[in-house]
Design an enzyme around this catalytic site. Structure first.
Site, PDB file in Angstrom:
ATOM      1  N   ARG A 133      31.654  56.771  42.398  1.00  0.00           N
ATOM      2  CA  ARG A 133      32.422  56.556  43.651  1.00  0.00           C
ATOM      3  C   ARG A 133      31.972  55.329  44.440  1.00  0.00           C
ATOM      4  NH1 ARG A 133      31.696  62.223  44.014  1.00  0.00           N
ATOM      5  NH2 ARG A 133      33.519  63.274  43.157  1.00  0.00           N
ATOM      6  N   LYS A 137      39.002  42.369  46.919  1.00  0.00           N
ATOM      7  CA  LYS A 137      40.089  42.880  46.074  1.00  0.00           C
ATOM      8  C   LYS A 137      39.569  42.936  44.646  1.00  0.00           C
ATOM      9  CE  LYS A 137      44.420  41.592  48.338  1.00  0.00           C
ATOM     10  NZ  LYS A 137      45.627  40.732  48.272  1.00  0.00           N
ATOM     11  N   GLU A 142      44.575  26.650  45.067  1.00  0.00           N
ATOM     12  CA  GLU A 142      44.220  27.674  46.067  1.00  0.00           C
ATOM     13  C   GLU A 142      43.514  27.032  47.273  1.00  0.00           C
ATOM     14  OE1 GLU A 142      45.255  30.785  45.869  1.00  0.00           O
ATOM     15  OE2 GLU A 142      45.410  31.335  43.753  1.00  0.00           O
ATOM     16  N   LYS A 145      39.207  32.113  54.355  1.00  0.00           N
ATOM     17  CA  LYS A 145      39.431  33.423  53.725  1.00  0.00           C
ATOM     18  C   LYS A 145      38.669  34.510  54.476  1.00  0.00           C
ATOM     19  CE  LYS A 145      40.306  36.189  49.902  1.00  0.00           C
ATOM     20  NZ  LYS A 145      40.651  36.332  48.505  1.00  0.00           N
ATOM     21  N   GLU A 147      45.126  44.244  53.948  1.00  0.00           N
ATOM     22  CA  GLU A 147      46.449  43.609  53.889  1.00  0.00           C
ATOM     23  C   GLU A 147      47.549  44.447  54.538  1.00  0.00           C
ATOM     24  OE1 GLU A 147      47.057  41.249  50.321  1.00  0.00           O
ATOM     25  OE2 GLU A 147      49.223  41.479  50.559  1.00  0.00           O
ATOM     26  N   ARG A 190      46.884  39.169  56.003  1.00  0.00           N
ATOM     27  CA  ARG A 190      46.289  38.835  54.701  1.00  0.00           C
ATOM     28  C   ARG A 190      47.381  38.446  53.691  1.00  0.00           C
ATOM     29  NH1 ARG A 190      41.105  41.530  51.494  1.00  0.00           N
ATOM     30  NH2 ARG A 190      41.245  40.109  49.730  1.00  0.00           N
ATOM     31  N   ASN A 197      49.015  35.006  50.099  1.00  0.00           N
ATOM     32  CA  ASN A 197      49.876  35.013  48.902  1.00  0.00           C
ATOM     33  C   ASN A 197      50.919  33.903  48.946  1.00  0.00           C
ATOM     34  OD1 ASN A 197      48.653  37.222  47.662  1.00  0.00           O
ATOM     35  ND2 ASN A 197      49.760  38.627  48.991  1.00  0.00           N
ATOM     36  N   HIS A 222      52.722  32.654  45.870  1.00  0.00           N
ATOM     37  CA  HIS A 222      52.452  33.606  44.791  1.00  0.00           C
ATOM     38  C   HIS A 222      53.703  34.349  44.315  1.00  0.00           C
ATOM     39  CE1 HIS A 222      48.363  32.642  45.803  1.00  0.00           C
ATOM     40  NE2 HIS A 222      47.850  33.509  44.967  1.00  0.00           N
ATOM     41  N   HIS A 278      53.925  34.208  40.610  1.00  0.00           N
ATOM     42  CA  HIS A 278      53.834  35.405  39.755  1.00  0.00           C
ATOM     43  C   HIS A 278      55.065  35.527  38.871  1.00  0.00           C
ATOM     44  CE1 HIS A 278      50.676  37.652  42.412  1.00  0.00           C
ATOM     45  NE2 HIS A 278      50.102  36.929  41.463  1.00  0.00           N
ATOM     46  N   HIS A 338      46.931  30.736  36.382  1.00  0.00           N
ATOM     47  CA  HIS A 338      47.365  31.307  37.668  1.00  0.00           C
ATOM     48  C   HIS A 338      47.484  30.211  38.741  1.00  0.00           C
ATOM     49  CE1 HIS A 338      47.610  34.097  41.036  1.00  0.00           C
ATOM     50  NE2 HIS A 338      46.575  33.498  41.593  1.00  0.00           N
TER      51      HIS A 338
HETATM   52  P1  NAD Z   1      38.871  33.083  34.451  1.00  0.00           P
HETATM   53  O1  NAD Z   1      37.959  34.062  35.009  1.00  0.00           O
HETATM   54  O2  NAD Z   1      39.679  33.468  33.251  1.00  0.00           O
HETATM   55  O3  NAD Z   1      38.061  31.741  34.123  1.00  0.00           O
HETATM   56  C1  NAD Z   1      38.758  30.651  33.588  1.00  0.00           C
HETATM   57  C2  NAD Z   1      38.075  30.118  32.318  1.00  0.00           C
HETATM   58  O4  NAD Z   1      36.935  29.367  32.687  1.00  0.00           O
HETATM   59  C3  NAD Z   1      37.582  31.199  31.370  1.00  0.00           C
HETATM   60  O5  NAD Z   1      37.787  30.769  30.046  1.00  0.00           O
HETATM   61  C4  NAD Z   1      36.096  31.258  31.670  1.00  0.00           C
HETATM   62  O6  NAD Z   1      35.320  31.749  30.601  1.00  0.00           O
HETATM   63  C5  NAD Z   1      35.794  29.821  31.953  1.00  0.00           C
HETATM   64  N1  NAD Z   1      34.660  29.547  32.816  1.00  0.00           N
HETATM   65  C6  NAD Z   1      34.303  30.214  33.937  1.00  0.00           C
HETATM   66  N2  NAD Z   1      33.300  29.567  34.544  1.00  0.00           N
HETATM   67  C7  NAD Z   1      33.007  28.496  33.794  1.00  0.00           C
HETATM   68  C8  NAD Z   1      32.066  27.445  33.913  1.00  0.00           C
HETATM   69  N3  NAD Z   1      31.279  27.329  34.977  1.00  0.00           N
HETATM   70  N4  NAD Z   1      32.027  26.504  32.943  1.00  0.00           N
HETATM   71  C9  NAD Z   1      32.877  26.570  31.877  1.00  0.00           C
HETATM   72  N5  NAD Z   1      33.807  27.529  31.736  1.00  0.00           N
HETATM   73  C10 NAD Z   1      33.862  28.477  32.677  1.00  0.00           C
HETATM   74  O7  NAD Z   1      39.942  32.574  35.536  1.00  0.00           O
HETATM   75  P2  NAD Z   1      39.872  32.313  37.103  1.00  0.00           P
HETATM   76  O8  NAD Z   1      40.886  31.286  37.379  1.00  0.00           O
HETATM   77  O9  NAD Z   1      38.484  32.124  37.577  1.00  0.00           O
HETATM   78  O10 NAD Z   1      40.363  33.710  37.715  1.00  0.00           O
HETATM   79  C11 NAD Z   1      41.642  34.213  37.454  1.00  0.00           C
HETATM   80  C12 NAD Z   1      41.607  35.712  37.738  1.00  0.00           C
HETATM   81  O11 NAD Z   1      41.293  35.901  39.115  1.00  0.00           O
HETATM   82  C13 NAD Z   1      42.935  36.414  37.493  1.00  0.00           C
HETATM   83  O12 NAD Z   1      42.692  37.615  36.806  1.00  0.00           O
HETATM   84  C14 NAD Z   1      43.441  36.713  38.901  1.00  0.00           C
HETATM   85  O13 NAD Z   1      44.241  37.875  38.956  1.00  0.00           O
HETATM   86  C15 NAD Z   1      42.151  36.881  39.651  1.00  0.00           C
HETATM   87  N6  NAD Z   1      42.256  36.629  41.107  1.00  0.00           N
HETATM   88  C16 NAD Z   1      41.738  37.577  41.927  1.00  0.00           C
HETATM   89  C17 NAD Z   1      41.767  37.389  43.291  1.00  0.00           C
HETATM   90  C18 NAD Z   1      41.132  38.401  44.200  1.00  0.00           C
HETATM   91  O14 NAD Z   1      41.286  38.289  45.417  1.00  0.00           O
HETATM   92  N7  NAD Z   1      40.410  39.371  43.669  1.00  0.00           N
HETATM   93  C19 NAD Z   1      42.309  36.209  43.831  1.00  0.00           C
HETATM   94  C20 NAD Z   1      42.822  35.252  42.955  1.00  0.00           C
HETATM   95  C21 NAD Z   1      42.783  35.470  41.581  1.00  0.00           C
HETATM   96  N1  GLY Z   2      43.876  36.327  46.888  1.00  0.00           N
HETATM   97  C1  GLY Z   2      44.601  37.006  47.902  1.00  0.00           C
HETATM   98  C2  GLY Z   2      43.753  37.921  48.705  1.00  0.00           C
HETATM   99  O1  GLY Z   2      42.563  38.010  48.521  1.00  0.00           O
HETATM  100  O2  GLY Z   2      44.264  38.581  49.557  1.00  0.00           O
END
Ligand code: NAD
Ligand code: GLY
Length: 364
Positions: free
Chosen positions: A118, A140, A182, A224, A234, A238, A242, A245, A249, A262
Protein backbone atom coordinates in the site's frame (compact mmCIF):
# COMPACT_ATOMS: atom_id res chain seq x y z
CA UNK A 1 23.78 22.53 -7.43
CA UNK A 2 20.24 23.93 -7.20
CA UNK A 3 17.65 22.74 -4.70
CA UNK A 4 13.95 23.35 -5.31
CA UNK A 5 10.97 22.16 -3.34
CA UNK A 6 7.59 20.70 -4.23
CA UNK A 7 5.41 22.03 -1.43
CA UNK A 8 2.80 19.46 -0.49
CA UNK A 9 2.72 19.68 3.31
CA UNK A 10 3.92 16.45 4.87
CA UNK A 11 4.62 15.03 1.41
CA UNK A 12 6.88 17.91 0.32
CA UNK A 13 10.13 16.88 -1.30
CA UNK A 14 13.30 18.36 -2.77
CA UNK A 15 14.38 18.46 -6.41
CA UNK A 16 18.17 18.61 -6.81
CA UNK A 17 19.57 19.79 -10.15
CA UNK A 18 23.28 19.74 -10.94
CA UNK A 19 26.25 17.78 -12.18
CA UNK A 20 27.51 14.48 -10.73
CA UNK A 21 24.48 14.01 -8.52
CA UNK A 22 24.71 10.29 -9.24
CA UNK A 23 27.79 10.36 -7.04
CA UNK A 24 26.26 12.40 -4.23
CA UNK A 25 26.33 9.76 -1.48
CA UNK A 26 25.74 12.37 1.25
CA UNK A 27 22.53 13.66 -0.39
CA UNK A 28 21.16 10.14 -0.76
CA UNK A 29 21.77 9.42 2.90
CA UNK A 30 19.68 12.47 3.83
CA UNK A 31 16.67 10.88 2.10
CA UNK A 32 17.07 7.12 2.52
CA UNK A 33 16.08 5.83 5.95
CA UNK A 34 16.18 2.12 5.24
CA UNK A 35 18.79 -0.55 4.69
CA UNK A 36 16.58 -2.10 2.00
CA UNK A 37 17.15 -0.32 -1.30
CA UNK A 38 16.37 -1.51 -4.83
CA UNK A 39 17.37 0.35 -8.00
CA UNK A 40 15.03 -0.20 -10.95
CA UNK A 41 16.46 0.67 -14.35
CA UNK A 42 16.58 -0.60 -17.92
CA UNK A 43 19.41 -2.33 -19.75
CA UNK A 44 20.43 0.82 -21.70
CA UNK A 45 20.62 3.20 -18.75
CA UNK A 46 22.10 0.60 -16.41
CA UNK A 47 25.01 -0.02 -18.77
CA UNK A 48 25.83 3.71 -18.51
CA UNK A 49 25.06 4.67 -14.91
CA UNK A 50 24.26 1.72 -12.63
CA UNK A 51 27.84 1.20 -11.42
CA UNK A 52 28.28 4.89 -10.57
CA UNK A 53 25.00 4.99 -8.66
CA UNK A 54 25.59 1.69 -6.86
CA UNK A 55 28.95 2.94 -5.63
CA UNK A 56 27.30 6.03 -4.12
CA UNK A 57 24.79 3.80 -2.36
CA UNK A 58 27.36 1.24 -1.18
CA UNK A 59 26.37 1.61 2.48
CA UNK A 60 22.90 0.23 1.59
CA UNK A 61 24.22 -2.65 -0.54
CA UNK A 62 21.44 -1.95 -3.05
CA UNK A 63 19.78 -4.62 -5.13
CA UNK A 64 19.03 -3.80 -8.73
CA UNK A 65 16.33 -4.97 -11.08
CA UNK A 66 16.63 -4.29 -14.81
CA UNK A 67 13.82 -4.36 -17.33
CA UNK A 68 14.17 -4.25 -21.11
CA UNK A 69 14.23 -0.83 -22.77
CA UNK A 70 10.99 0.47 -24.25
CA UNK A 71 7.50 1.86 -23.70
CA UNK A 72 6.00 -1.58 -24.37
CA UNK A 73 7.53 -2.83 -21.08
CA UNK A 74 5.61 -0.22 -19.07
CA UNK A 75 2.88 -2.73 -18.29
CA UNK A 76 1.24 -4.58 -15.39
CA UNK A 77 3.18 -7.76 -15.98
CA UNK A 78 6.57 -6.01 -15.59
CA UNK A 79 5.25 -4.07 -12.61
CA UNK A 80 4.32 -7.40 -11.01
CA UNK A 81 7.86 -8.68 -11.70
CA UNK A 82 9.20 -5.72 -9.69
CA UNK A 83 6.84 -6.60 -6.83
CA UNK A 84 7.97 -10.23 -7.01
CA UNK A 85 11.59 -9.08 -6.64
CA UNK A 86 10.64 -7.05 -3.58
CA UNK A 87 8.85 -10.01 -2.01
CA UNK A 88 11.61 -12.49 -2.81
CA UNK A 89 14.11 -10.13 -1.17
CA UNK A 90 11.79 -9.72 1.86
CA UNK A 91 11.54 -5.97 1.45
CA UNK A 92 9.42 -4.39 4.17
CA UNK A 93 7.28 -1.25 4.27
CA UNK A 94 10.19 1.05 5.05
CA UNK A 95 12.12 -0.09 1.96
CA UNK A 96 13.09 2.40 -0.74
CA UNK A 97 12.92 2.03 -4.53
CA UNK A 98 15.10 4.12 -6.82
CA UNK A 99 14.01 4.82 -10.40
CA UNK A 100 17.09 5.28 -12.60
CA UNK A 101 16.07 6.15 -16.15
CA UNK A 102 13.62 8.06 -18.32
CA UNK A 103 9.89 8.47 -17.91
CA UNK A 104 9.14 4.81 -18.57
CA UNK A 105 11.28 3.68 -15.63
CA UNK A 106 10.05 6.55 -13.43
CA UNK A 107 6.39 5.79 -14.10
CA UNK A 108 6.56 2.02 -13.54
CA UNK A 109 8.85 2.22 -10.50
CA UNK A 110 6.65 4.91 -8.97
CA UNK A 111 3.59 2.75 -9.54
CA UNK A 112 5.28 -0.31 -8.00
CA UNK A 113 6.18 1.87 -4.99
CA UNK A 114 2.59 3.15 -4.78
CA UNK A 115 1.21 -0.41 -4.69
CA UNK A 116 3.77 -2.44 -2.72
CA UNK A 117 2.31 -2.99 0.75
CA UNK A 118 0.00 0.00 0.00
CA UNK A 119 2.86 2.39 -0.57
CA UNK A 120 6.60 2.59 0.03
CA UNK A 121 9.14 5.34 -0.50
CA UNK A 122 10.81 5.93 -3.86
CA UNK A 123 13.34 8.32 -5.33
CA UNK A 124 13.41 9.59 -8.90
CA UNK A 125 16.76 9.80 -10.70
CA UNK A 126 15.61 10.94 -14.16
CA UNK A 127 18.13 10.55 -16.98
CA UNK A 128 16.22 12.00 -19.98
CA UNK A 129 15.44 15.68 -20.45
CA UNK A 130 11.72 14.85 -20.60
CA UNK A 131 11.90 13.04 -17.28
CA UNK A 132 14.01 15.79 -15.66
CA UNK A 133 11.58 18.56 -16.64
CA UNK A 134 8.29 16.72 -16.39
CA UNK A 135 7.65 13.09 -15.50
CA UNK A 136 9.86 12.78 -12.39
CA UNK A 137 8.06 15.67 -10.67
CA UNK A 138 4.45 15.59 -9.54
CA UNK A 139 3.76 12.00 -8.52
CA UNK A 140 1.82 10.74 -11.53
CA UNK A 141 2.72 7.05 -11.76
CA UNK A 142 1.28 4.55 -14.20
CA UNK A 143 1.56 1.59 -16.51
CA UNK A 144 -0.13 1.19 -19.88
CA UNK A 145 -3.08 -1.08 -20.68
CA UNK A 146 -3.41 -2.65 -24.12
CA UNK A 147 -6.44 -0.41 -24.62
CA UNK A 148 -4.93 2.85 -23.42
CA UNK A 149 -1.78 4.69 -22.35
CA UNK A 150 -1.27 5.33 -18.61
CA UNK A 151 -4.69 3.86 -17.85
CA UNK A 152 -3.60 2.05 -14.65
CA UNK A 153 -1.90 4.26 -12.12
CA UNK A 154 -1.85 6.27 -8.93
CA UNK A 155 -0.74 9.60 -7.55
CA UNK A 156 2.29 8.79 -5.38
CA UNK A 157 4.88 11.50 -4.78
CA UNK A 158 8.60 10.63 -4.69
CA UNK A 159 10.71 11.34 -1.60
CA UNK A 160 13.23 13.30 -3.72
CA UNK A 161 14.25 13.95 -7.32
CA UNK A 162 17.92 13.99 -8.37
CA UNK A 163 18.39 15.46 -11.88
CA UNK A 164 22.00 14.98 -12.94
CA UNK A 165 22.56 17.16 -15.98
CA UNK A 166 25.70 15.18 -16.87
CA UNK A 167 23.52 12.16 -17.64
CA UNK A 168 22.10 14.09 -20.58
CA UNK A 169 25.49 13.91 -22.33
CA UNK A 170 24.74 10.36 -23.47
CA UNK A 171 21.13 11.03 -24.49
CA UNK A 172 20.49 10.68 -28.24
CA UNK A 173 19.81 14.03 -30.01
CA UNK A 174 16.29 13.01 -30.92
CA UNK A 175 15.41 12.28 -27.26
CA UNK A 176 16.90 15.62 -26.17
CA UNK A 177 14.82 17.54 -28.70
CA UNK A 178 11.67 15.64 -27.72
CA UNK A 179 12.29 16.81 -24.13
CA UNK A 180 12.60 20.40 -25.36
CA UNK A 181 8.96 20.31 -26.47
CA UNK A 182 7.91 19.90 -22.82
CA UNK A 183 10.29 22.71 -21.79
CA UNK A 184 8.74 25.08 -24.36
CA UNK A 185 5.32 24.03 -23.03
CA UNK A 186 5.96 25.74 -19.67
CA UNK A 187 6.77 29.03 -21.41
CA UNK A 188 3.61 28.82 -23.48
CA UNK A 189 1.17 27.89 -20.73
CA UNK A 190 2.29 30.10 -17.83
CA UNK A 191 5.73 31.74 -18.12
CA UNK A 192 6.08 34.29 -20.90
CA UNK A 193 9.49 35.52 -19.67
CA UNK A 194 10.78 31.94 -19.87
CA UNK A 195 9.43 31.68 -23.42
CA UNK A 196 11.39 34.81 -24.38
CA UNK A 197 14.51 33.29 -22.75
CA UNK A 198 13.93 30.11 -24.74
CA UNK A 199 13.64 32.09 -27.99
CA UNK A 200 17.05 33.59 -27.21
CA UNK A 201 18.71 30.37 -26.04
CA UNK A 202 17.24 27.60 -28.14
CA UNK A 203 20.49 27.11 -30.08
CA UNK A 204 22.43 26.74 -26.80
CA UNK A 205 19.96 24.14 -25.58
CA UNK A 206 20.22 22.12 -28.78
CA UNK A 207 24.03 22.35 -28.51
CA UNK A 208 23.72 20.98 -24.92
CA UNK A 209 25.27 24.02 -23.27
CA UNK A 210 25.32 22.90 -19.61
CA UNK A 211 24.35 26.26 -18.12
CA UNK A 212 21.45 26.62 -20.56
CA UNK A 213 20.22 23.09 -19.88
CA UNK A 214 20.41 23.46 -16.11
CA UNK A 215 18.55 26.77 -16.25
CA UNK A 216 15.84 25.25 -18.47
CA UNK A 217 15.47 22.25 -16.15
CA UNK A 218 15.29 24.51 -13.10
CA UNK A 219 12.72 26.89 -14.60
CA UNK A 220 10.61 23.98 -15.90
CA UNK A 221 10.66 22.31 -12.48
CA UNK A 222 9.74 25.57 -10.73
CA UNK A 223 6.72 25.87 -13.01
CA UNK A 224 5.72 22.23 -12.60
CA UNK A 225 6.19 22.32 -8.82
CA UNK A 226 3.96 25.40 -8.52
CA UNK A 227 1.17 23.79 -10.54
CA UNK A 228 1.41 20.49 -8.66
CA UNK A 229 1.44 22.24 -5.25
CA UNK A 230 -1.83 24.00 -6.17
CA UNK A 231 -3.60 21.08 -7.84
CA UNK A 232 -1.91 17.78 -7.00
CA UNK A 233 -4.66 15.49 -8.33
CA UNK A 234 -5.66 17.52 -11.41
CA UNK A 235 -8.99 18.91 -10.30
CA UNK A 236 -8.31 22.12 -12.23
CA UNK A 237 -5.21 23.94 -13.40
CA UNK A 238 -2.91 20.87 -13.58
CA UNK A 239 -4.80 20.09 -16.83
CA UNK A 240 -2.90 23.04 -18.39
CA UNK A 241 0.21 20.81 -18.30
CA UNK A 242 -1.54 18.79 -20.99
CA UNK A 243 -1.22 21.64 -23.52
CA UNK A 244 -0.72 20.06 -26.95
CA UNK A 245 -1.38 16.59 -25.54
CA UNK A 246 -4.91 16.07 -26.91
CA UNK A 247 -3.60 16.49 -30.45
CA UNK A 248 -0.35 14.71 -29.56
CA UNK A 249 -1.98 11.66 -27.95
CA UNK A 250 -4.18 11.33 -31.05
CA UNK A 251 -1.01 11.16 -33.17
CA UNK A 252 0.64 8.64 -30.81
CA UNK A 253 -2.46 6.43 -30.63
CA UNK A 254 -3.11 6.76 -34.37
CA UNK A 255 0.40 5.44 -35.01
CA UNK A 256 0.06 2.67 -32.39
CA UNK A 257 2.86 4.33 -30.38
CA UNK A 258 5.36 3.55 -33.14
CA UNK A 259 7.52 5.99 -35.04
CA UNK A 260 6.99 9.21 -33.10
CA UNK A 261 8.33 9.99 -29.61
CA UNK A 262 5.90 11.43 -27.04
CA UNK A 263 7.67 14.81 -27.03
CA UNK A 264 7.55 14.95 -30.83
CA UNK A 265 3.81 14.41 -30.84
CA UNK A 266 3.41 17.03 -28.10
CA UNK A 267 5.50 19.54 -30.08
CA UNK A 268 3.21 19.27 -33.10
CA UNK A 269 0.17 19.21 -30.81
CA UNK A 270 1.24 22.52 -29.23
CA UNK A 271 1.55 24.14 -32.66
CA UNK A 272 -1.89 22.82 -33.62
CA UNK A 273 -3.39 24.16 -30.38
CA UNK A 274 -1.72 27.53 -31.04
CA UNK A 275 -3.05 27.51 -34.62
CA UNK A 276 -6.60 26.89 -33.37
CA UNK A 277 -6.14 29.63 -30.76
CA UNK A 278 -5.15 32.02 -33.56
CA UNK A 279 -8.03 31.01 -35.85
CA UNK A 280 -10.36 31.55 -32.89
CA UNK A 281 -9.05 35.10 -32.41
CA UNK A 282 -7.43 34.39 -29.01
CA UNK A 283 -3.82 34.92 -30.09
CA UNK A 284 -2.45 37.11 -32.88
CA UNK A 285 -0.80 35.88 -36.07
CA UNK A 286 2.63 37.19 -34.98
CA UNK A 287 2.46 35.17 -31.73
CA UNK A 288 1.56 32.06 -33.69
CA UNK A 289 4.57 32.73 -35.91
CA UNK A 290 6.89 33.04 -32.88
CA UNK A 291 5.63 29.69 -31.61
CA UNK A 292 6.10 28.09 -35.04
CA UNK A 293 9.56 29.58 -35.33
CA UNK A 294 10.96 28.22 -32.05
CA UNK A 295 9.50 24.78 -32.71
CA UNK A 296 10.97 24.79 -36.20
CA UNK A 297 14.43 25.63 -34.80
CA UNK A 298 14.32 22.52 -32.61
CA UNK A 299 13.80 20.33 -35.67
CA UNK A 300 10.64 18.74 -34.20
CA UNK A 301 8.27 17.36 -36.88
CA UNK A 302 5.61 19.95 -37.66
CA UNK A 303 3.13 18.19 -39.91
CA UNK A 304 0.96 15.15 -39.37
CA UNK A 305 2.16 11.75 -40.51
CA UNK A 306 0.78 10.66 -43.91
CA UNK A 307 -1.58 8.07 -42.49
CA UNK A 308 -3.54 10.51 -40.30
CA UNK A 309 -6.29 12.69 -41.72
CA UNK A 310 -8.92 14.88 -40.10
CA UNK A 311 -11.47 12.10 -39.51
CA UNK A 312 -8.86 9.88 -37.81
CA UNK A 313 -7.56 12.71 -35.65
CA UNK A 314 -11.00 13.95 -34.57
CA UNK A 315 -12.09 10.42 -33.64
CA UNK A 316 -8.95 9.80 -31.61
CA UNK A 317 -9.17 13.18 -29.88
CA UNK A 318 -12.61 12.39 -28.48
CA UNK A 319 -11.18 9.67 -26.18
CA UNK A 320 -9.04 12.25 -24.37
CA UNK A 321 -8.93 12.03 -20.54
CA UNK A 322 -10.21 15.63 -20.32
CA UNK A 323 -13.46 14.69 -22.15
CA UNK A 324 -16.55 15.01 -19.93
CA UNK A 325 -19.88 13.40 -20.90
CA UNK A 326 -18.66 13.08 -24.46
CA UNK A 327 -17.71 16.77 -24.68
CA UNK A 328 -14.15 17.54 -25.80
CA UNK A 329 -12.10 20.03 -23.78
CA UNK A 330 -8.92 21.55 -25.20
CA UNK A 331 -6.08 23.54 -23.66
CA UNK A 332 -5.72 26.67 -25.81
CA UNK A 333 -3.84 29.97 -25.53
CA UNK A 334 -5.14 33.44 -24.70
CA UNK A 335 -1.57 34.68 -25.00
CA UNK A 336 1.98 33.38 -24.85
CA UNK A 337 2.24 32.45 -21.17
CA UNK A 338 -1.52 32.24 -20.62
CA UNK A 339 -3.35 28.98 -21.34
CA UNK A 340 -6.92 28.00 -20.51
CA UNK A 341 -9.14 24.93 -20.80
CA UNK A 342 -12.28 25.24 -22.90
CA UNK A 343 -14.95 23.27 -24.71
CA UNK A 344 -16.10 26.51 -26.40
CA UNK A 345 -14.17 26.22 -29.63
CA UNK A 346 -15.64 26.15 -33.12
CA UNK A 347 -15.65 22.61 -34.55
CA UNK A 348 -15.22 23.98 -38.07
CA UNK A 349 -12.09 25.89 -37.04
CA UNK A 350 -10.74 22.73 -35.38
CA UNK A 351 -11.26 20.94 -38.68
CA UNK A 352 -9.40 23.73 -40.56
CA UNK A 353 -6.53 23.46 -38.08
CA UNK A 354 -6.19 19.69 -38.40
CA UNK A 355 -6.47 19.84 -42.19
CA UNK A 356 -3.82 22.58 -42.29
CA UNK A 357 -1.34 20.16 -40.70
CA UNK A 358 -2.14 17.10 -42.78
CA UNK A 359 0.61 16.11 -45.18
CA UNK A 360 -1.71 16.80 -48.14
CA UNK A 361 -2.40 20.39 -47.02
CA UNK A 362 -1.82 22.94 -49.74
CA UNK A 363 -1.69 25.97 -47.49
CA UNK A 364 -5.08 26.23 -45.77
P1 NAD B 1 12.09 6.68 -22.06
O1 NAD B 1 12.01 6.46 -20.63
O2 NAD B 1 11.62 5.59 -22.97
O3 NAD B 1 13.59 7.07 -22.44
C1 NAD B 1 13.89 7.34 -23.78
C2 NAD B 1 15.10 6.52 -24.27
O4 NAD B 1 16.28 7.09 -23.76
C3 NAD B 1 15.10 5.07 -23.81
O5 NAD B 1 15.60 4.27 -24.85
C4 NAD B 1 16.07 5.08 -22.65
O6 NAD B 1 16.67 3.83 -22.39
C5 NAD B 1 17.08 6.09 -23.11
N1 NAD B 1 17.82 6.80 -22.09
C6 NAD B 1 17.35 7.28 -20.92
N2 NAD B 1 18.30 8.01 -20.32
C7 NAD B 1 19.39 7.97 -21.11
C8 NAD B 1 20.68 8.54 -21.02
N3 NAD B 1 21.02 9.36 -20.03
N4 NAD B 1 21.57 8.28 -22.01
C9 NAD B 1 21.22 7.48 -23.06
N5 NAD B 1 19.99 6.95 -23.21
C10 NAD B 1 19.10 7.18 -22.24
O7 NAD B 1 11.28 7.99 -22.51
P2 NAD B 1 11.02 9.41 -21.82
O8 NAD B 1 10.80 10.35 -22.93
O9 NAD B 1 12.02 9.71 -20.78
O10 NAD B 1 9.63 9.18 -21.06
C11 NAD B 1 8.46 8.85 -21.74
C12 NAD B 1 7.50 8.22 -20.74
O11 NAD B 1 7.21 9.20 -19.73
C13 NAD B 1 6.17 7.80 -21.34
O12 NAD B 1 5.83 6.53 -20.84
C14 NAD B 1 5.19 8.85 -20.80
O13 NAD B 1 3.88 8.34 -20.64
C15 NAD B 1 5.82 9.19 -19.48
N6 NAD B 1 5.46 10.53 -18.96
C16 NAD B 1 5.03 10.59 -17.68
C17 NAD B 1 4.71 11.81 -17.12
C18 NAD B 1 4.30 11.89 -15.68
O14 NAD B 1 3.89 12.97 -15.24
N7 NAD B 1 4.41 10.81 -14.92
C19 NAD B 1 4.86 12.99 -17.87
C20 NAD B 1 5.32 12.89 -19.19
C21 NAD B 1 5.63 11.64 -19.72
N1 GLY C 1 2.71 15.62 -17.31
C1 GLY C 1 1.47 16.15 -16.90
C2 GLY C 1 1.31 16.17 -15.42
O1 GLY C 1 2.19 15.82 -14.68
O2 GLY C 1 0.28 16.56 -14.96
Amino acid sequence: MKKLSVDLGERSYPIYIGQDLLSSANLFSEVIRSSQVMIVSNTTVASLYLTQLSESLIEYQPRSYLIPDGESFKNLSVMQDIVTQLLENKFSRNACLIALGGGVIGDITGFAAACYQRGIKYIQIPTTLLAQVDSSVGGKTAVNHALGKNMIGAFHQPAAVFSDSKALNTLPDRELVAGLAEVIKYGLIRDEAFFVWLEENIEGLIARDTACLEYAIERSCINKAEVVARDETEQGQRALLNFGHTFGHAVETGLNYRGWLHGEAVGLGMLMAADLSCRSGWITEDKLQRIGSILQKTGLPLSLPDELEYADMRGLMSVDKKARDGELFLVLLKDIGDAFVTSQFDEKLLQFTVEHFTSKASGD
